[in-house]
Scaffold this active site. Structure first.
Site, PDB file in Angstrom:
ATOM      1  N   TYR A  56      38.204  11.132  39.897  1.00  0.00           N
ATOM      2  CA  TYR A  56      37.256  10.818  40.291  1.00  0.00           C
ATOM      3  C   TYR A  56      36.722   9.047  40.500  1.00  0.00           C
ATOM      4  CZ  TYR A  56      32.185   9.854  41.712  1.00  0.00           C
ATOM      5  OH  TYR A  56      31.087   9.261  42.032  1.00  0.00           O
ATOM      6  N   ASP A  80      24.423  -0.793  38.705  1.00  0.00           N
ATOM      7  CA  ASP A  80      25.119  -0.225  39.272  1.00  0.00           C
ATOM      8  C   ASP A  80      23.759  -0.273  40.146  1.00  0.00           C
ATOM      9  OD1 ASP A  80      25.973   1.653  41.035  1.00  0.00           O
ATOM     10  OD2 ASP A  80      25.568   3.383  39.706  1.00  0.00           O
ATOM     11  N   ASP A 116      33.250   7.189  44.891  1.00  0.00           N
ATOM     12  CA  ASP A 116      32.015   7.155  45.166  1.00  0.00           C
ATOM     13  C   ASP A 116      32.006   5.288  46.287  1.00  0.00           C
ATOM     14  OD1 ASP A 116      28.877   6.275  44.992  1.00  0.00           O
ATOM     15  OD2 ASP A 116      29.290   6.212  42.942  1.00  0.00           O
ATOM     16  N   ASP A 151      28.546   5.054  47.700  1.00  0.00           N
ATOM     17  CA  ASP A 151      27.733   4.725  47.726  1.00  0.00           C
ATOM     18  C   ASP A 151      26.912   5.219  48.774  1.00  0.00           C
ATOM     19  OD1 ASP A 151      27.667   3.426  45.005  1.00  0.00           O
ATOM     20  OD2 ASP A 151      27.591   1.522  45.985  1.00  0.00           O
ATOM     21  N   HIS A 185      32.191  10.261  49.029  1.00  0.00           N
ATOM     22  CA  HIS A 185      30.088  10.934  49.222  1.00  0.00           C
ATOM     23  C   HIS A 185      29.626   9.825  49.511  1.00  0.00           C
ATOM     24  CE1 HIS A 185      28.924   9.875  44.917  1.00  0.00           C
ATOM     25  NE2 HIS A 185      29.910   9.703  44.635  1.00  0.00           N
ATOM     26  N   GLU A 239      25.162   8.571  50.099  1.00  0.00           N
ATOM     27  CA  GLU A 239      23.727   9.488  49.602  1.00  0.00           C
ATOM     28  C   GLU A 239      23.141   9.048  50.449  1.00  0.00           C
ATOM     29  OE1 GLU A 239      23.297   5.436  45.680  1.00  0.00           O
ATOM     30  OE2 GLU A 239      25.050   6.584  45.753  1.00  0.00           O
ATOM     31  N   CYS A 259      21.722   3.141  39.864  1.00  0.00           N
ATOM     32  CA  CYS A 259      22.497   4.589  38.715  1.00  0.00           C
ATOM     33  C   CYS A 259      21.511   5.911  39.515  1.00  0.00           C
ATOM     34  CB  CYS A 259      22.150   4.005  38.145  1.00  0.00           C
ATOM     35  SG  CYS A 259      22.868   5.767  36.448  1.00  0.00           S
ATOM     36  N   ARG A 314      25.702  13.595  48.886  1.00  0.00           N
ATOM     37  CA  ARG A 314      25.178  13.223  47.596  1.00  0.00           C
ATOM     38  C   ARG A 314      23.700  13.052  48.464  1.00  0.00           C
ATOM     39  NH1 ARG A 314      25.431   8.361  42.728  1.00  0.00           N
ATOM     40  NH2 ARG A 314      23.072   8.554  43.043  1.00  0.00           N
ATOM     41  N   GLU A 366      22.238  15.509  42.462  1.00  0.00           N
ATOM     42  CA  GLU A 366      22.152  14.591  41.476  1.00  0.00           C
ATOM     43  C   GLU A 366      21.336  15.034  40.860  1.00  0.00           C
ATOM     44  OE1 GLU A 366      23.818  13.441  39.904  1.00  0.00           O
ATOM     45  OE2 GLU A 366      23.984  11.182  40.188  1.00  0.00           O
ATOM     46  N   ASN A 382      27.320  16.719  38.498  1.00  0.00           N
ATOM     47  CA  ASN A 382      27.917  15.190  38.803  1.00  0.00           C
ATOM     48  C   ASN A 382      27.434  14.535  36.466  1.00  0.00           C
ATOM     49  OD1 ASN A 382      27.873  12.799  36.833  1.00  0.00           O
ATOM     50  ND2 ASN A 382      26.342  11.705  38.591  1.00  0.00           N
TER      51      ASN A 382
END
Length: 299
Positions: free
Chosen positions: A48, A62, A89, A91, A116, A118, A126, A161, A191, A213
């Site tokens: 990952y 983040d 990731d 974002d 992914h 989101e 985060c 996500r 998430e 996660n």
């Protein structure tokens, strides 16, 4: 040597086949290419690539400050050094739906197996911090449709996500997960689930793989692989764990250096030079180099 022995399209195909079996796949987070190679050597099923880790590596929080170029570059560095599939990731997709489309194609070119996207607003936070906000459902679905439409390799995994659980509750997360699957998402990343029962509820609601996660110090308890397998989770990530371990060790080493003036007492905690050379295949590079220079141009 130099690169993975498996082409990116083949990694994606093999990843999809294994994911389709329903088994639980373990994807520790790699904080650099060398740690990805160690993950492979230890026998895990994938790697990952965390946006939080990439941000931290750059000395940034983040909150969506990294660029597509930075993320794709790190993704390519990690993907090339391991035969394992890499999930990255992405974002919020780095912009509007057209930007999401470009993001997916850029990440395909980087050699990762999937990404992914989101449903947070920008600037994002985060996923395990308070104060998050998500976009409306129509916007979230446009992102996923754009991602699915843009990919050229049908085996590239488009994972959706959703962060809505922390804002509007579990029922809202289940509803959004269903809508994201209808929009074309190949897998769902719910998430900040708080209990195994919440993962189980998402599992029951969708017919695609789901991801858990297991980040430390977050909203979710740190469930075991066996517990997650029992409720139907298909991928589990530990996104920041190796970075946290490495930085903790680095801090303790620096404290020892300040206090003792040397690191003799820490030698037993270090990766030995021989082990490092073995991990990076130093011998393979030397053999290749020697093989190239065994001819005589005068003949």
């Amino acid at each position: 040597m130099l690169n993975s022995t498996i082409a990116p399209h083949e990694k994606r195909r093999l990843f999809r086949e294994r994911l389709a079996t329903g088994e639980l796949l373990r994807f520790p987070g790699a904080f650099n290419p060398l740690s990805a190679r160690l993950i492979e050597r230890k026998g895990f099923e994938g790697v990952y690539i965390s946006g939080a880790v990439l941000s931290a590596d750059l000395g940034l929080p983040d909150i969506g400050l990294t660029t597509l170029t930075e993320v794709a570059s790190r993704g390519a560095q990690i993907a090339r050094t391991t035969d394992l599939p890499a999930l990255i990731d992405a974002d919020t997709g780095f912009g509007e739906p057209m930007n999401v489309a470009r993001t997916i194609q850029t990440l395909e070119d980087a050699g990762v197996a999937g990404a992914h996207i989101e449903d947070q607003i920008n600037p994002k936070r985060c996923g395990h911090l308070d104060g998050k906000a998500v976009v409306d459902e129509a916007t979230a679905l446009k992102r996923i449709r754009a991602a699915v439409e843009a990919r050229r390799d049908p085996n590239f995994l488009v994972m959706a996500r959703t962060d809505i659980r922390a804002i509007d509750g579990l029922d809202a997360a289940v509803d959004r997960a269903k809508a994201l699957v209808d929009a074309g998402a190949d897998a769902i990343f719910p998430e900040a689930m708080r209990t195994l029962e919440e993962f189980e509820a998402v599992r029951a609601a969708v017919d695609v793989p789901i991801l858990a996660n297991m980040t430390e110090f977050g909203k979710s308890d740190l469930f075991s692989v066996d517990q997650l397998r029992d409720v139907g989770v298909n991928i589990v990530i530990w996104p920041v764990s190796l970075l946290r371990m490495a930085m903790g060790a680095a801090e303790r080493a620096l404290d020892t250096l300040l206090g003792e003036g040397h690191l003799t007492s820490k030698l037993g905690e270090m990766q030995h030079r021989a082990d490092l050379y073995d991990l990076i295949d130093y011998e393979g590079y030397s053999a290749f180099d020697e093989g190239i220079f065994t001819f005589d141009v005068r003949k």
